[in-house]
Design an enzyme around this catalytic site. Sequence first.
Site, PDB file in Angstrom:
ATOM      1  N   CYS A 162      -9.364 -53.838 -46.743  1.00 53.57           N
ATOM      2  CA  CYS A 162     -10.301 -53.062 -45.645  1.00 53.57           C
ATOM      3  C   CYS A 162     -11.430 -52.566 -46.371  1.00 53.57           C
ATOM      4  O   CYS A 162     -12.541 -53.329 -46.786  1.00 53.57           O
ATOM      5  CB  CYS A 162      -8.916 -52.115 -45.492  1.00 53.57           C
ATOM      6  SG  CYS A 162      -9.693 -50.778 -43.906  1.00 53.57           S
ATOM      7  N   ASP A 173      -8.117 -58.448 -34.948  1.00 57.12           N
ATOM      8  CA  ASP A 173      -8.407 -56.971 -35.268  1.00 57.12           C
ATOM      9  C   ASP A 173      -9.989 -56.777 -34.650  1.00 57.12           C
ATOM     10  O   ASP A 173     -10.760 -57.045 -35.060  1.00 57.12           O
ATOM     11  CB  ASP A 173      -8.329 -57.794 -36.965  1.00 57.12           C
ATOM     12  CG  ASP A 173      -9.015 -56.903 -38.164  1.00 57.12           C
ATOM     13  OD1 ASP A 173      -9.727 -55.576 -37.193  1.00 57.12           O
ATOM     14  OD2 ASP A 173      -8.804 -57.249 -38.734  1.00 57.12           O
ATOM     15  N   HIS A 216      -4.941 -56.151 -37.595  1.00 54.40           N
ATOM     16  CA  HIS A 216      -5.578 -55.079 -38.735  1.00 54.40           C
ATOM     17  C   HIS A 216      -4.696 -53.485 -39.937  1.00 54.40           C
ATOM     18  O   HIS A 216      -4.232 -52.491 -39.235  1.00 54.40           O
ATOM     19  CB  HIS A 216      -6.787 -54.341 -38.278  1.00 54.40           C
ATOM     20  CG  HIS A 216      -7.624 -53.617 -39.667  1.00 54.40           C
ATOM     21  ND1 HIS A 216      -8.711 -54.570 -39.913  1.00 54.40           N
ATOM     22  CD2 HIS A 216      -7.205 -52.531 -40.570  1.00 54.40           C
ATOM     23  CE1 HIS A 216      -8.454 -53.273 -40.956  1.00 54.40           C
ATOM     24  NE2 HIS A 216      -8.606 -52.272 -41.407  1.00 54.40           N
TER      25      HIS A 216
END
Length: 249
Positions: free
Chosen positions: A137, A183, A215
């Site tokens: 991330c 995502d 995600h």
Amino acid sequence: MSPTLASAPGSCCSSGVKHTGTPVGRIEDLGGIQTYISDPPASATTQKVILFLSDIWGSLFINNQLIQDYFASCGYLVLGPDYFFGDAVPNHPPGRDLQTWLANVKKPAVDAFPAWLESVKAKYGTENTKYCAVGYCFGAPFVMDLCSDGSVVAGALVHPTIIDESHFEKLEGPILLSCAEDDFLFPLASRRRAEDIMVSRKSTYYLQVFSGVKHGFAVRGDPDIEMERWAKEESARGVLQWFDRFTAL
């Protein structure tokens, strides 16, 4: 400005399942940043280092500590800087605005990173040490920069954010992308555009996409759901095997 491929962290980054286990690493100051350090087995003979650049839950969050311990158990020294300086998501009071927080923490994290990296390389060496970097991330753009300037022998991005086309246009080192099929921060069109750029540049890359997860799956997936548990574990195995390939050279 370069077109965005992976957006900034969103609401999906603030949720997930907290895992259970007993971390075996330690926390030390490196370059002014509290760093989670997980050591390889004493039998390890090659100095291989993974720079673990975390999501917004931070390197000291138990889920991330356990992932770092897994990498360490397979022969790597793992270093996870807390570039949020104690202000990662697990420490937020209820109702804290995520985007306001991100706007305040991004620059200090970016500014502090070079000194941390310099401290790491001063301590662990450069001649006989092979460095890899994985970014989950928020950590993804750090990895892209490291893979562009030759600081690491290989990199990996796991459900990345804050990535634009220029990151791929500057890419030099090998990169793995471990992605969720669903995502909205790094959607299908962006994955395909990233791949198009890498193909045109003849980059060395590996793209894995997991169906049935979203995600954050590789850090905060639910281990009681078989699909999520397998994807999480397979993503970690994929990162490890990718790094094994380039540290063995």
